[in-house]
Design a protein around this motif. Structure first.
Motif, PDB file in Angstrom:
ATOM      1  N   GLU A   1       0.836  -1.211   0.000  1.00  0.00           N
ATOM      2  CA  GLU A   1       0.000   0.000   0.000  1.00  0.00           C
ATOM      3  C   GLU A   1       0.863   1.250   0.000  1.00  0.00           C
ATOM      4  O   GLU A   1       0.550   2.231  -0.683  1.00  0.00           O
ATOM      5  N   LEU A   2       1.949   1.219   0.762  1.00  0.00           N
ATOM      6  CA  LEU A   2       2.892   2.345   0.733  1.00  0.00           C
ATOM      7  C   LEU A   2       3.439   2.549  -0.677  1.00  0.00           C
ATOM      8  O   LEU A   2       3.496   3.675  -1.186  1.00  0.00           O
ATOM      9  N   SER A   3       3.870   1.454  -1.290  1.00  0.00           N
ATOM     10  CA  SER A   3       4.485   1.526  -2.617  1.00  0.00           C
ATOM     11  C   SER A   3       3.504   2.062  -3.657  1.00  0.00           C
ATOM     12  O   SER A   3       3.848   2.930  -4.473  1.00  0.00           O
TER      13      SER A   3
ATOM     14  N   SER B   1       0.717   3.852  -3.165  1.00  0.00           N
ATOM     15  CA  SER B   1       0.372   5.251  -2.890  1.00  0.00           C
ATOM     16  C   SER B   1       1.485   6.191  -3.333  1.00  0.00           C
ATOM     17  O   SER B   1       1.228   7.274  -3.865  1.00  0.00           O
ATOM     18  N   PHE B   2       2.723   5.766  -3.102  1.00  0.00           N
ATOM     19  CA  PHE B   2       3.865   6.591  -3.507  1.00  0.00           C
ATOM     20  C   PHE B   2       3.936   6.697  -5.023  1.00  0.00           C
ATOM     21  O   PHE B   2       4.153   7.775  -5.580  1.00  0.00           O
TER      22      PHE B   2
ATOM     23  N   ARG C   1      -3.675   9.247   0.850  1.00  0.00           N
ATOM     24  CA  ARG C   1      -3.686   7.823   1.185  1.00  0.00           C
ATOM     25  C   ARG C   1      -2.405   7.423   1.914  1.00  0.00           C
ATOM     26  O   ARG C   1      -2.436   6.683   2.899  1.00  0.00           O
ATOM     27  N   LEU C   2      -1.264   7.920   1.432  1.00  0.00           N
ATOM     28  CA  LEU C   2       0.027   7.588   2.049  1.00  0.00           C
ATOM     29  C   LEU C   2       0.104   8.138   3.468  1.00  0.00           C
ATOM     30  O   LEU C   2       0.574   7.466   4.387  1.00  0.00           O
ATOM     31  N   SER C   3      -0.385   9.366   3.681  1.00  0.00           N
ATOM     32  CA  SER C   3      -0.330   9.961   5.024  1.00  0.00           C
ATOM     33  C   SER C   3      -1.241   9.220   5.993  1.00  0.00           C
ATOM     34  O   SER C   3      -0.926   9.082   7.177  1.00  0.00           O
TER      35      SER C   3
ATOM     36  N   LEU D   1       4.111  15.817   2.025  1.00  0.00           N
ATOM     37  CA  LEU D   1       4.112  14.910   0.884  1.00  0.00           C
ATOM     38  C   LEU D   1       3.594  15.597  -0.380  1.00  0.00           C
ATOM     39  O   LEU D   1       4.129  15.394  -1.473  1.00  0.00           O
TER      40      LEU D   1
ATOM     41  N   PHE E   1      10.271   8.647   2.013  1.00  0.00           N
ATOM     42  CA  PHE E   1       9.374   9.551   1.304  1.00  0.00           C
ATOM     43  C   PHE E   1       9.764  11.025   1.427  1.00  0.00           C
ATOM     44  O   PHE E   1       9.682  11.775   0.470  1.00  0.00           O
TER      45      PHE E   1
END
Length: 549
Positions: A334-336, A338-339, A346-348, A365, A439
């Motif tokens: 999910e991190l990947s 979103s980035f 979403r990442l935050s 971000l 990030f």
């Protein structure tokens, strides 16, 4: 022709009898690689019999107990080599010790007839007819060591001789013999072990006090680790996974305090239901292929016919090939994603539960992503550990970004550690983060300023023929003043090692500064990389410039 059947068997009988030597002892115990050779052993395929011409080799981690027909006994440990010797004197048994350690127990009484042992070594000869004694022979060092614990023996070296009685020792080294010495406490521990090694012999008067005291000593486990982690680092009831294995195995290491040399260390992985012997040499190392499930480690010492507990903390753990790894991999995925999509909201939301991450991370971000044209990131789990209600992971990342001011891909890598805690309602949530955050450069909520200045200007400049080519640029920082500007030709290098640029007004002392770069006529088509530094020490990203004719 008729005489052949008569002569042939006579020849066989004579040749067979010529090998005959006296059968004087048997090996009652042979553990490991113990080799017995000699004409008699070969003829009757018997490697337990010991003759006056037998040759014996006791190899690594092996043991032998030799029992003579006279009732005398000898314990022999690893790395020992000796052979029988035929002596003409009656009631005398000959041995030649070439190397190793030998513990003799010669009968004191009830002997059918008096028998003397003559034991030859490269450094001297020992003679005795009764008593207990240890002989240590190291032929390479030219060293002979003799300890007497009961009875009496005679040590002869060249023209000198020493008579040793219980509690005395002597040694030969460098062609010199020592005086008589008293056996000290450390040597008593070692010698006591010989009485209990593999078979129990009666303890002599000299060692009885030590025998009673050692029974009450507490034995402790020290310096214990599982795959390099101490008990304190593991916490309570951790769970190991495949990423924690070393060469595909679980690895247990440690030492035992107050263990006597003869005592055999045993280990159990199932709460004491099944124990197995562990090789111990200044410590132990056990390697096992893991199985799914719960482990409960226990240690004990085996002393011939007794067992002694080893004191240690709770050593329970689990092994799971996957465990909660699916959850971790989904979280990183999910991190990947979103980035990659530059989805700051979403990442935050994924990172917000981490206590040491700034509450303003979404704004950070968004500002970071605004300058990026393309970005991607790959995660690799280096270490995964499940503790009680906790997950701890160490992750390596490789990141690639392309900014609007620089079309060349920027590659970054690093590692970070995240601790997850289990919540009764939310399940596992991330709570703390340390290391290189992939990030933004400064993710801490206590930060002041972490962004370097931006360089603003053209990406393509036309060369001027016959005159200097002028490149006008601007450096801007959101919170801090500009301190320095530099540029590189063709390729970048370490921050601070570029060609310095002066401000147009003569000094960098404001948040917005203009500057100019002059290139002389006839320069080749360099690519120019320019960046700036603020008063907080933060360097900005490179602004790349290409030249055309």
């Amino acid at each position: 022709m008729k005489s052949l059947p008569i002569l042939f068997p006579i020849f066989l009988i004579i040749s067979t009898l010529s090998y005959t030597q006296e059968h004087i002892a048997e090996f009652a115990i042979k553990k490991g690689r113990v080799f017995v050779t000699g004409p008699e052993n070969k003829l009757i395929s018997n490697d337990r019999g010991f003759y006056t011409n037998s040759f014996v080799k006791v190899e690594d981690n092996a043991f032998a107990l030799l029992k003579y027909k006279t009732g005398d006994q000898v314990k022999i440990t690893e790395h020992s080599v000796f052979k029988g010797v035929s002596l003409k004197r009656k009631n005398t048994i000959g041995l030649q010790l070439l190397k190793g350690q030998y513990f003799f127990n010669l009968l004191h009484e009830n002997r059918p007839k008096p028998t003397e042992f003559e034991i030859m070594t490269p450094m001297g000869t020992i003679e005795s007819s009764n008593g207990d004694f240890l002989i240590h022979v190291d032929e390479q060092r030219g060293f002979l060591e003799v300890f007497c614990l009961d009875g009496k023996l005679n040590l002869r070296f060249q023209d000198l001789q020493i008579i040793l009685e219980a509690g005395e020792s002597a040694f030969v080294e460098n062609d010199r013999i020592s005086r008589k010495l008293s056996i000290d406490a450390a040597q008593s521990r070692r010698l006591f072990s010989w009485y209990r090694l593999e078979s129990s012999w009666p303890i002599p008067v000299y060692l009885r006090d030590f025998s009673e005291s050692y029974e009450s000593e507490t034995v402790h486990l020290r310096d214990f680790t599982i795959n390099g982690l101490t008990v304190e680092e593991m916490g309570d009831n951790p769970t190991f996974g495949s990423a924690d294995l070393i060469m595909g195995k679980l690895r247990f290491e440690g030492t035992i305090e107050n263990r006597l040399p003869h005592q055999i260390l045993q280990m159990s992985l199932d709460e004491g239901n099944n124990f197995f012997d562990v090789v111990y040499k200044e410590g132990f190392l056990v390697k096992r292929f893991p199985k799914e499930g719960q482990y409960s480690i226990q240690f004990r010492l085996r002393d011939f016919d007794k067992f002694y507990d080893v004191k240690h903390n709770n050593l329970d753990f689990s092994y799971s090939e996957r465990g909660n790894k699916d959850f971790i991999e989904n979280w990183l995925s999910e991190l990947s994603e979103s980035f990659k999509r530059k989805n700051a909201f979403r990442l935050s939301n994924v990172l917000r539960p981490i206590k040491n991450v700034s509450r303003l991370i979404v704004e950070d971000l968004m500002q970071e992503f605004r300058e990026v044209s393309h970005q991607s990131i790959h995660f690799e789990i280096l270490r995964y550990m499940e503790l009680k209600n906790k997950l701890q992971i160490v992750v390596k990342f490789n990141k690639i970004t392309t900014t609007r001011s620089n079309l060349e891909a920027i590659k970054e890598s690093g590692t970070f550690r995240i601790l997850f805690k289990q919540d009764s309602k939310l399940g596992f949530t991330p709570k703390s983060l340390t290391g290189d955050f992939p990030f933004i450069k400064n993710y801490s909520k206590n930060r002041v300023d972490y962004r370097g200045p931006k360089v603003i200007g053209s990406f393509i400049v036309t060369k001027v023929k016959g005159a200097n080519t002028v490149v006008n640029l601007t450096a801007e920082d959101e919170t801090s003043i500009i301190k320095r500007v530099e540029y590189f030709l063709d390729s970048t290098s370490s921050d601070g090692r570029g060609i310095k640029v002066l401000a147009l007004d003569g000094k960098f002392d404001e948040r917005l500064e203009q500057f100019r770069i002059l290139l002389r006529p006839g320069f080749r088509n360099y690519r120019l990389f320019v960046h700036a530094q603020d008063s907080r020490g933060n360097w900005g990203k490179f602004h790349a410039i290409s030249f055309v004719d």
